[in-house]
Design a protein around this motif. Structure first.
Motif, PDB file in Angstrom:
ATOM      1  N   HIS A 120       0.832  -1.201   0.000  1.00 44.95           N
ATOM      2  CA  HIS A 120       0.000   0.000   0.000  1.00 44.95           C
ATOM      3  C   HIS A 120       0.872   1.260   0.000  1.00 44.95           C
ATOM      4  N   ARG A 121       1.971   1.208   0.708  1.00 45.94           N
ATOM      5  CA  ARG A 121       2.902   2.355   0.706  1.00 45.94           C
ATOM      6  C   ARG A 121       3.539   2.515  -0.680  1.00 45.94           C
ATOM      7  N   THR A 157       2.276   1.554  -3.573  1.00 43.86           N
ATOM      8  CA  THR A 157       1.263   2.073  -4.497  1.00 43.86           C
ATOM      9  C   THR A 157       1.073   3.569  -4.279  1.00 43.86           C
ATOM     10  N   ALA A 158       1.017   4.002  -3.019  1.00 42.02           N
ATOM     11  CA  ALA A 158       0.865   5.429  -2.712  1.00 42.02           C
ATOM     12  C   ALA A 158       2.042   6.226  -3.274  1.00 42.02           C
ATOM     13  N   SER A 159       3.239   5.684  -3.096  1.00 41.19           N
ATOM     14  CA  SER A 159       4.433   6.362  -3.595  1.00 41.19           C
ATOM     15  C   SER A 159       4.353   6.567  -5.102  1.00 41.19           C
ATOM     16  N   GLN A 160       3.895   5.514  -5.822  1.00 40.25           N
ATOM     17  CA  GLN A 160       3.831   5.582  -7.281  1.00 40.25           C
ATOM     18  C   GLN A 160       2.672   6.469  -7.752  1.00 40.25           C
ATOM     19  N   VAL A 161       1.510   6.298  -7.135  1.00 37.48           N
ATOM     20  CA  VAL A 161       0.318   7.020  -7.584  1.00 37.48           C
ATOM     21  C   VAL A 161       0.400   8.511  -7.260  1.00 37.48           C
ATOM     22  N   PHE A 162       0.927   8.831  -6.057  1.00 39.23           N
ATOM     23  CA  PHE A 162       0.967  10.235  -5.632  1.00 39.23           C
ATOM     24  C   PHE A 162       2.315  10.902  -5.886  1.00 39.23           C
ATOM     25  N   HIS A 163       3.233  10.147  -6.516  1.00 42.88           N
ATOM     26  CA  HIS A 163       4.544  10.681  -6.894  1.00 42.88           C
ATOM     27  C   HIS A 163       5.298  11.306  -5.715  1.00 42.88           C
ATOM     28  N   VAL A 164       5.393  10.520  -4.640  1.00 45.69           N
ATOM     29  CA  VAL A 164       6.178  10.961  -3.484  1.00 45.69           C
ATOM     30  C   VAL A 164       7.164   9.848  -3.137  1.00 45.69           C
ATOM     31  N   PRO A 165       8.312  10.201  -2.539  1.00 36.51           N
ATOM     32  CA  PRO A 165       9.265   9.155  -2.144  1.00 36.51           C
ATOM     33  C   PRO A 165       8.610   8.148  -1.201  1.00 36.51           C
ATOM     34  N   PHE A 166       9.062   6.913  -1.273  1.00 38.26           N
ATOM     35  CA  PHE A 166       8.481   5.807  -0.502  1.00 38.26           C
ATOM     36  C   PHE A 166       8.426   6.137   0.984  1.00 38.26           C
ATOM     37  N   ASP A 167       9.493   6.707   1.528  1.00 30.53           N
ATOM     38  CA  ASP A 167       9.557   6.962   2.974  1.00 30.53           C
ATOM     39  C   ASP A 167       8.844   8.252   3.386  1.00 30.53           C
ATOM     40  N   GLN A 168       8.256   8.973   2.406  1.00 33.38           N
ATOM     41  CA  GLN A 168       7.544  10.211   2.735  1.00 33.38           C
ATOM     42  C   GLN A 168       6.021  10.079   2.550  1.00 33.38           C
ATOM     43  N   VAL A 169       5.577   8.863   2.295  1.00 30.44           N
ATOM     44  CA  VAL A 169       4.140   8.629   2.120  1.00 30.44           C
ATOM     45  C   VAL A 169       3.415   8.879   3.437  1.00 30.44           C
ATOM     46  N   THR A 170       2.349   9.694   3.397  1.00 31.40           N
ATOM     47  CA  THR A 170       1.600  10.004   4.614  1.00 31.40           C
ATOM     48  C   THR A 170       0.608   8.866   4.922  1.00 31.40           C
ATOM     49  N   GLN A 183      -2.299   9.078   2.543  1.00 30.48           N
ATOM     50  CA  GLN A 183      -1.983   8.593   1.198  1.00 30.48           C
ATOM     51  C   GLN A 183      -1.943   7.067   1.164  1.00 30.48           C
ATOM     52  N   ARG A 184      -1.374   6.457   2.198  1.00 31.63           N
ATOM     53  CA  ARG A 184      -1.329   4.989   2.241  1.00 31.63           C
ATOM     54  C   ARG A 184      -2.741   4.414   2.340  1.00 31.63           C
ATOM     55  N   ARG A 185      -3.589   5.073   3.156  1.00 30.76           N
ATOM     56  CA  ARG A 185      -4.960   4.610   3.326  1.00 30.76           C
ATOM     57  C   ARG A 185      -5.725   4.684   2.001  1.00 30.76           C
ATOM     58  N   ASN A 186      -5.519   5.790   1.267  1.00 31.52           N
ATOM     59  CA  ASN A 186      -6.182   5.939  -0.029  1.00 31.52           C
ATOM     60  C   ASN A 186      -5.668   4.911  -1.042  1.00 31.52           C
ATOM     61  N   ALA A 187      -4.368   4.664  -1.002  1.00 34.29           N
ATOM     62  CA  ALA A 187      -3.776   3.682  -1.912  1.00 34.29           C
ATOM     63  C   ALA A 187      -4.288   2.283  -1.600  1.00 34.29           C
ATOM     64  N   LYS A 188      -4.495   2.012  -0.314  1.00 34.71           N
ATOM     65  CA  LYS A 188      -5.032   0.709   0.092  1.00 34.71           C
ATOM     66  C   LYS A 188      -6.436   0.522  -0.488  1.00 34.71           C
ATOM     67  N   ALA A 189      -7.232   1.601  -0.446  1.00 37.21           N
ATOM     68  CA  ALA A 189      -8.587   1.537  -1.005  1.00 37.21           C
ATOM     69  C   ALA A 189      -8.531   1.267  -2.507  1.00 37.21           C
ATOM     70  N   VAL A 190      -7.559   1.862  -3.181  1.00 39.67           N
ATOM     71  CA  VAL A 190      -7.408   1.633  -4.626  1.00 39.67           C
ATOM     72  C   VAL A 190      -6.974   0.187  -4.875  1.00 39.67           C
ATOM     73  N   ASN A 191      -5.979  -0.277  -4.116  1.00 44.05           N
ATOM     74  CA  ASN A 191      -5.481  -1.655  -4.297  1.00 44.05           C
ATOM     75  C   ASN A 191      -6.606  -2.673  -4.187  1.00 44.05           C
ATOM     76  N   PHE A 192      -7.362  -2.579  -3.102  1.00 43.22           N
ATOM     77  CA  PHE A 192      -8.432  -3.560  -2.902  1.00 43.22           C
ATOM     78  C   PHE A 192      -9.634  -3.273  -3.803  1.00 43.22           C
ATOM     79  N   GLY A 193      -9.823  -1.997  -4.137  1.00 40.04           N
ATOM     80  CA  GLY A 193     -10.921  -1.656  -5.053  1.00 40.04           C
ATOM     81  C   GLY A 193     -10.708  -2.245  -6.431  1.00 40.04           C
ATOM     82  N   ILE A 194      -9.472  -2.253  -6.895  1.00 38.51           N
ATOM     83  CA  ILE A 194      -9.160  -2.808  -8.214  1.00 38.51           C
ATOM     84  C   ILE A 194      -9.542  -4.288  -8.256  1.00 38.51           C
ATOM     85  N   VAL A 195      -9.282  -5.001  -7.164  1.00 42.68           N
ATOM     86  CA  VAL A 195      -9.633  -6.426  -7.084  1.00 42.68           C
ATOM     87  C   VAL A 195     -11.128  -6.621  -7.279  1.00 42.68           C
TER      88      VAL A 195
END
Length: 879
Positions: A685-686, A688-701, A704-716
């Protein structure tokens, strides 16, 4: 009194039923809703009209004179939806089976034929009723010809009746002038263009004043408003064309025989058979009660009531490779057995004299060592018969489920019809009514005997066709390696059950009651009055009228107080937050705290039923009670797990697959970015957030991780931009942007999901990694919402279904391993991707190893299956 003829516009009424009533499908997957609605409408009209003659007119597919004119002007007419097109031959077959005269004529529309027959019949002095949804037919109304127009709204059909006088009263014009109206205002339903800018009100005014379009055109300079004047001047040719299209030809060359149209007995054997095939159970009651018996293939059944004869029967059965069985039992007792030694030699053995239930069950178990036992539901049989996985069994119900997982039930009469060439056998209801096996055993041995024998004979006859169908569809391995072993796994879980602390359950209920009362008082205080919180109508009035809360949705019955509406307002409105919590806790109390108390057995345990033939994706479901639906989102909901405890000397060991569906997606799509992330044990999830929101992996809020998690599971789950926007409370454009960026990050996933939809559209079904099929008829629907649903199903069924297959494989392996290694620990519960083991303390280390090895080894994927495992003295602690 004049003779009466009823004329029906076939396509029009079928079309009306199709759009006005819910769609239905029968056990074969045929769309039948329009046919069912059509029959209900005409049967009602027949009861009201009591005609001597009946005829139904249908359009042919060949283009008519009017079609050609229309197409020359405006192009091809809108095609008929596929689901409706499929039902045209069905309704014709049904009408022919009922002995109803059907007329069609190449080059002529149904209303031309109806008009011609109406005028002919009127000339003979008959009273004529025309049933149609087409208002064009109002031009035919006279004192002897009545037009009946059905109107269906929300599943309820009302009918408007028009003789000539009623047409004048309703439309201010004569029936003949209806043609003039249509010439001016057009009718999109009938593909009559009309002229631009003239609606019903203006058209009526013009025809009332001038009588016809020709006369109106002669006085065109006098016409008001200006817009209508200019339109008629500029488009008079179009008005004439529209008049031609609207005029019914009452002199069509139709071959017609009143003798053939004479109304006879509609309730024929052929009609009964077709109603049964189409699953029109409500219509079957209209037929003669002896019809079913006359149509059913009668076999000679035998009854054996003495012990020596019973011994001889089982000895004879033991020489067969396969026999059919039907054990008649409930939770407590066995009442008899249907035994099909061959398809011609079928016996009923009642529990009577020296033949006992345990005796019959023991004989079945012995028989199954060398002879395959066929039954409709092996798991129910296992409640009394001591069968093991090594015994030879065939479950016809599970096999039928695999072949068509969209059905809700799998009965013997369905099996006979579908796998024995349309053969009809009586249903349980026809033979026993609503009587239980016990009541029938006491009062209706004849009915019980027939039911047992028909069932035993059917499962024996259907075994080979079912086996062949499973092999042809590539699902024989799914059946033999997953579903058949699962029967024994689930049976063990049901028999074991899970221990519940009754006193703690009561204390939990009391705690809920206190909180519910607190919430009630808080809600009343904020509202300024007491009211029924459980009444949507009262709640809507309080929230959106008396309190003036903005954002309410008004419906015909009041304000909507559905959860999705209230959740959007909860952050700004404390009362709504309290109402949502109140609802959740009230459901918890009634369903679980109070509901579970009545389900604790004498052994202090709850024995849920695990169903393997319910869900279309292959997931297991739980009922009586449903232990898979215990709320986990709120702490007070999770606390109910504290009442589920292991027996003395045991602990609970809980193992849960970590992100199994995402791992399945990575494997099946072959997306290397996702695969490598799992192989490197990254936070998906981190990442995906890093890639989708274009932020460094260790700077994901965290957000952002929560939103990316929703996208990950939503795609399924095939989520749409609308669905994601609702989940994350963002705009649809932002949600669409998230999804687009997700697919840019994992490009193979987009390609994979698109391929799944195209493959399902081409083949008619979606498949799991193991070959389990899920039909997707919605993909061929003409309805956009249905097609969109079908696309989501095509995308998520292979993923969810594969995950379901894997957890079933893991369950079977864990169960078998515990048993083969002589462990006393037992699998007691499965909840989606989670397994719960009641583990002997001295076996904890070995069982943990078994769980990890068998769950991880259940499937070989490009990414490793991960398992989260915890132990505890209650389900709450273990989870």
């Amino acid at each position: 009194m004049s003779e009466k003829i009823l004329l029906i516009d076939g396509h029009s009424i079928l079309n009306r039923a199709f759009y006005g009533l819910p769609d239905l499908t029968n056990s074969e997957g045929l769309h039948t809703g329009a046919v069912y609605g059509f029959l209900n409408i005409i049967l009602r009209i027949l009861e009201e009209e009591k005609p001597k003659y009946l005829t139904v007119a249908f359009d042919l597919h060949a283009p008519t004179f009017r079609h050609k004119i229309y197409e020359a002007y405006k192009g091809t007419r809108k095609p008929m939806p596929q689901e409706l097109r499929e039902q045209v031959p069905l309704i014709k077959e049904m009408l022919q089976a009922m002995g109803v005269e059907i007329v069609s004529k190449e080059g002529y529309e149904a209303d031309d034929l109806l008009g011609t027959l109406a005028r002919q019949s009127e000339a003979k002095g008959m009273d004529v009723t025309i049933l149609s949804g087409d208002r064009d037919l109002l031009q035919l109304a006279t004192e002897k010809v009545m037009i009946r127009l059905p109107k269906t709204v929300r599943g309820k059909t009302t009918i408007e009746d028009y003789h000539a006088q009623q047409v004048i009263e309703k439309y201010q014009v004569t029936p003949a002038q209806v043609i003039e109206l249509k010439a001016l205002m057009g009718d999109s339903a009938d593909n009559i263009p009309g002229i631009p800018g003239v609606g019903e009100k203006t058209a009526t005014k013009l025809i009332v004043e001038y009588g016809s379009i020709e006369n109106a055109y002669q006085h065109v300079e006098e016409i008001k408003p200006n817009k209508a004047r200019e339109s008629l001047r500029e488009h008079y040719n179009l008005a004439q064309l529209s008049k031609t299209l609207a005029t019914i030809n009452t002199e069509s060359p139709v071959d017609f025989s009143y003798e053939k149209a004479r109304l006879g007995d509609l309730y024929t054997k052929e009609a009964f058979a077709l109603c049964k095939r189409l699953d029109f159970k409500n219509l079957l009651a209209r037929f003669d009660q002896t019809m079913s018996q006359e149509l059913t293939e009668v076999k000679e059944f035998f009854t054996c009531e003495d012990l020596s004869g019973c011994e001889a029967l089982f000895e004879k059965a033991g020489k067969q490779k396969v026999v059919g069985t039907a054990l008649l039992s409930d939770k407590e007792e066995v009442y008899g057995l249907g035994l099909a030694i061959t398809e011609q030699e079928i016996y009923y053995i009642p529990v009577a004299n020296f033949i006992t239930g345990p005796y019959l069950c023991g004989k079945i178990a012995d028989l199954a060592l060398n002879t395959r036992i066929c039954a409709i539901d092996i798991k129910t049989m296992l409640k009394h018969v001591n069968l093991e996985e090594e015994h030879q069994v065939f479950d016809a119900g599970v096999a039928a489920y695999l072949l068509n997982p969209l059905k809700s039930t799998y009965t013997c009469e369905d099996l006979a019809r579908e796998y024995e060439g349309g053969k009809m056998i009586p249903s349980r209801e026809e033979l026993l009514g609503k009587a239980s096996f016990r009541k029938a055993w006491e009062e209706d041995q004849e009915g019980l005997s027939s039911y047992a024998c028909y069932t035993a004979e059917t499962v024996l006859s259907c075994m080979e066709p079912l086996k062949q169908a499973l092999e042809e569809t590539g699902m024989w391995k799914v059946y033999t390696q997953i579903e058949l072993p699962l029967i024994f796994t689930l049976d063990s879980m049901e028999k074991t059950g899970i221990q519940v602390k009754g006193e703690e359950l009561k204390a939990y209920g009391d705690r809920l009651a206190v909180r519910i009362h607190e919430l009630e008082q808080a809600i009343y205080q904020q509202a300024g009055e007491e009211f029924n919180i459980n009444s949507p109508k009262q709640l809507g009035v309080v929230l959106f009228e008396k309190m003036g809360i903005k954002g309410g949705k008004k419906t015909k019955t009041g304000y909507s107080t559905a959860a999705d509406v209230l959740e959007k307002l909860a952050e700004q409105q404390p009362i709504i937050k309290d109402i949502l919590e109140y609802r959740q806790l009230a459901k918890l109390k009634s369903t679980y705290a109070d509901g579970l108390a009545g389900m604790i057995d004498k052994d202090g345990r709850i024995h849920s039923t695990f169903n393997q033939t319910i869900t279309a994706t292959g997931r297991i479901s739980s009922t009586e009670p449903n232990l898979q639906n215990i709320p986990v989102r709120m702490e007070l909901g999770r606390l109910i797990r504290k009442v589920f405890v292991p027996e003395d000397g045991c602990v609970f060991l809980d193992a849960d697959y970590s992100q199994i569906e995402l791992r399945v997606l990575a494997h099946m799509s072959g997306d290397q970015t996702l695969i490598q992330a799992y192989q490197q044990a990254q936070d998906i999830h981190r990442l995906t957030a890093s890639q989708v929101f274009h932020v460094p992996f260790d700077q994901v809020t965290p957000l952002q991780r929560r939103n990316a998690k929703a996208v990950n599971f939503g795609i399924v789950y095939g989520i749409s931009s609308f669905g994601l926007s609702q989940d994350l409370s963002i705009t649809r454009k932002e949600a669409a942007d998230y999804i687009q960026k997700y697919f840019e990050t994992y490009p193979k996933i987009k390609e994979f999901l698109d391929d799944l939809v195209e493959t399902a559209r081409e083949k008619g079904y979606a498949s799991t990694m193991y070959g389990r099929r899920r039909p997707v008829p919605e993909l061929k629907s003409s309805n956009f919402m249905q097609r969109s649903f079908g696309e989501r199903v095509a995308m998520n069924s292979p993923i969810q279904g594969t995950a379901a297959d894997i957890i079933k494989i893991a369950m079977n392996r864990v169960y078998k391993r515990l048993k083969s290694e002589g462990k006393k620990s037992r699998l007691v519960l499965q909840v989606h991707d989670e397994l719960l083991i009641e583990t002997r303390k001295e076996e904890l280390t070995q069982v943990a190893r078994i769980l990890e090895e068998e769950m991880k080894g259940a499937a070989s994927l490009q990414v490793e299956l991960e398992v989260d495992m915890h132990e505890g003295s209650s389900w709450y602690e273990a989870k």
